[in-house]
Each structure stands twice: as structure tokens, then as C-alpha cells.
Design a protein around this motif. Structure first.
Motif, PDB file in Angstrom:
ATOM      1  N   ALA A 179       0.552  -0.832   0.085  1.00  0.00           N
ATOM      2  CA  ALA A 179      -0.563   0.048   0.512  1.00  0.00           C
ATOM      3  C   ALA A 179       0.950   1.031  -0.081  1.00  0.00           C
ATOM      4  O   ALA A 179       1.896   1.088   0.417  1.00  0.00           O
ATOM      5  CB  ALA A 179      -0.912  -0.174   1.151  1.00  0.00           C
ATOM      6  N   ARG A 219      -4.193   3.721  -8.066  1.00  0.00           N
ATOM      7  CA  ARG A 219      -3.434   4.962  -8.887  1.00  0.00           C
ATOM      8  C   ARG A 219      -2.428   4.358  -8.609  1.00  0.00           C
ATOM      9  O   ARG A 219      -1.693   5.498  -9.571  1.00  0.00           O
ATOM     10  CB  ARG A 219      -3.895   5.703  -8.518  1.00  0.00           C
ATOM     11  N   CYS A 251      -0.543   4.936  -0.825  1.00  0.00           N
ATOM     12  CA  CYS A 251      -1.434   6.161  -0.280  1.00  0.00           C
ATOM     13  C   CYS A 251      -2.811   5.306   0.796  1.00  0.00           C
ATOM     14  O   CYS A 251      -3.003   5.690   1.436  1.00  0.00           O
ATOM     15  CB  CYS A 251      -2.388   6.619  -1.019  1.00  0.00           C
ATOM     16  N   GLY A 252      -2.530   4.217   0.389  1.00  0.00           N
ATOM     17  CA  GLY A 252      -3.593   2.897   0.699  1.00  0.00           C
ATOM     18  C   GLY A 252      -5.365   3.197   0.417  1.00  0.00           C
ATOM     19  O   GLY A 252      -6.229   2.707   1.281  1.00  0.00           O
ATOM     20  N   PHE A 253      -4.909   4.330  -0.035  1.00  0.00           N
ATOM     21  CA  PHE A 253      -7.097   4.167  -0.450  1.00  0.00           C
ATOM     22  C   PHE A 253      -7.346   3.206  -0.957  1.00  0.00           C
ATOM     23  O   PHE A 253      -8.502   3.395  -1.148  1.00  0.00           O
ATOM     24  CB  PHE A 253      -7.272   5.420  -1.279  1.00  0.00           C
TER      25      PHE A 253
END
Ligand code: FES
Ligand code: FES
Length: 207
Positions: A126, A164, A128-130
């Protein structure tokens, strides 16, 4: 008025207007919704148009499930409904009445992480982990039906989950690492449903 070759007169049908009750009398504004979230019964009001994503985030305060595109393209909002990966931005909350919903909060937490969560951390999967909650839930559904998925199978199972930050190679490695860990532990089919009962409790029933 005459039609075609016959001389039979055709009478136009007369339509009568019948008043119907206001829609608010037919469908309550906030019908009661009952379902199971992360192993706990939840009863709360939800509008007929409320998405499962909004219900989880706004009503249940389970904000681990993310809103990315909000139109079924990114997979960030993936949860399990009766074990099946589901895009919660496209699912109506009332469509899940009586069903069992599992979110990333039900998979595990910092004190008791699921093997998938440990593997994501170990593989640095991960940035940004979004996208991670959605990736985890899609992976959990895969491991529930396949104890030893090939790289191709993992890629196929997660093909609807976009990242992304471009961490897909690490995500695939993490899922296969978790699968190996679960096989060695003899809990390959225990993808998280059982674990959910010991994970952090979600919002309790609202009345
Ligand atoms: S937020 Fe549901 S698919 Fe993107
Ligand atoms: S880690 Fe950033 S979108 Fe996937």
C-alpha cells in the motif's frame, strides 16, 4: 372514424384519471433496514435510494470502505455481501436487507490483523492506501474459494480493483503470501468471516 378496409367504426377509448395517494404514503421516507454487518445485527433507517456505501460510512460509521469513483469503476468500495465481493457504491442498502455484510473493519484490526493485512504490510503493498480496503475484501473472497491461487487467478480476481499508485505487483505477491500463510496454518477457507466475530465491533444496532 374508420380503420383499414372495414366499415366498422372504432371508438376511441376514454381514459379516466384516477387520483393516487402521494408517494410518501406508499413508501416511508426512511424505511427500517435490518441486516448483519461484520457479524453484528444492525437495524437503522435508510432511504430507499441510499447506497450500501453511504449506509456503511454515514449510518454505521464504518469509514474503512472508500468512495473512489462512486460509479462502479474503481473497486475501492468493495465489501462482501453474503461472501460475494460487491461494489457498495452501486448496491442499494435496502437490497442487502437480511443479508450479511463484511467490511474491512470485520477482517481484522491492528491488535488482530488478518493474514491478508499482515501480508500487505510485509510486502509494502500500500502506498496511499486508498484502494487497500477494496483490494483486501476482493482478495478475501478469492482466498475463501481458492486456497492456492495462481498469479493469474489473483490478477483476475483483483482486476476490478484499480490502484492509482501502481502497487499491483506487490498486491499480487501479498495475496499469494497470505494464501500460503493460511494454508500452513490450516485455515485457508477461513478468509475472515470467522475472524470478524473477534475483530473490532462495528456500530451496534441503532434504534
Ligand atoms: S467507489 Fe465504487 S467502484 Fe469506485
Ligand atoms: S495504494 Fe494508492 S491507490 Fe492503491
Amino acid at each position: 372514424m374508420r380503420v383499414g378496409l372495414t366499415d366498422t367504426p372504432v371508438r376511441r377509448r376514454r381514459w379516466t384519471r384516477r387520483p393516487h395517494p402521494p408517494i410518501s404514503r406508499l413508501v416511508p421516507a426512511h424505511p427500517r433496514l435490518q441486516l448483519t454487518v461484520n457479524g453484528r445485527p444492525v437495524a437503522a433507517d435508510a432511504t430507499g435510494q441510499q447506497s450500501l456505501l453511504d449506509f456503511l460510512r454515514d449510518t454505521c460509521d464504518l469509514t474503512g470502505t472508500k468512495r473512489g469513483c462512486d460509479r462502479g469503476e474503481c473497486g475501492a468500495c468493495t465489501v462482501l455481501v453474503d461472501g460475494a465481493p460487491t461494489l457498495s457504491c452501486l448496491a442499494l442498502a435496502h437490497g442487502c436487507a437480511g443479508q450479511s455484510v463484511q467490511t474491512v473493519e470485520g477482517l481484522g484490526d491492528v491488535q488482530a490483523p488478518h493474514a491478508l493485512q499482515e501480508a500487505f504490510a510485509a510486502e509494502d503493498a500500500a502506498q496511499c492506501g486508498f484502494c487497500t480496503p477494496g483490494q483486501l475484501m476482493a482478495a478475501a473472497a478469492l482466498l475463501a474459494r481458492e486456497a492456492d491461487p495462481s498469479e493469474t487467478a489473483v490478477r483476475a480476481a483483483l482486476s476490478g480493483n484499480l490502484c492509482r499508485c501502481g502497487t499491483h505487483p506487490k498486491i499480487v505477491r501479498a495475496v499469494r503470501r497470505a494464501a500460503q500463510h493460511l494454508r500452513e496454518a490450516g485455515t485457508a477457507s477461513d478468509h475472515g468471516t470467522t475472524r470478524a466475530t473477534t475483530a473490532r465491533a462495528p456500530e451496534a444496532s441503532r434504534s
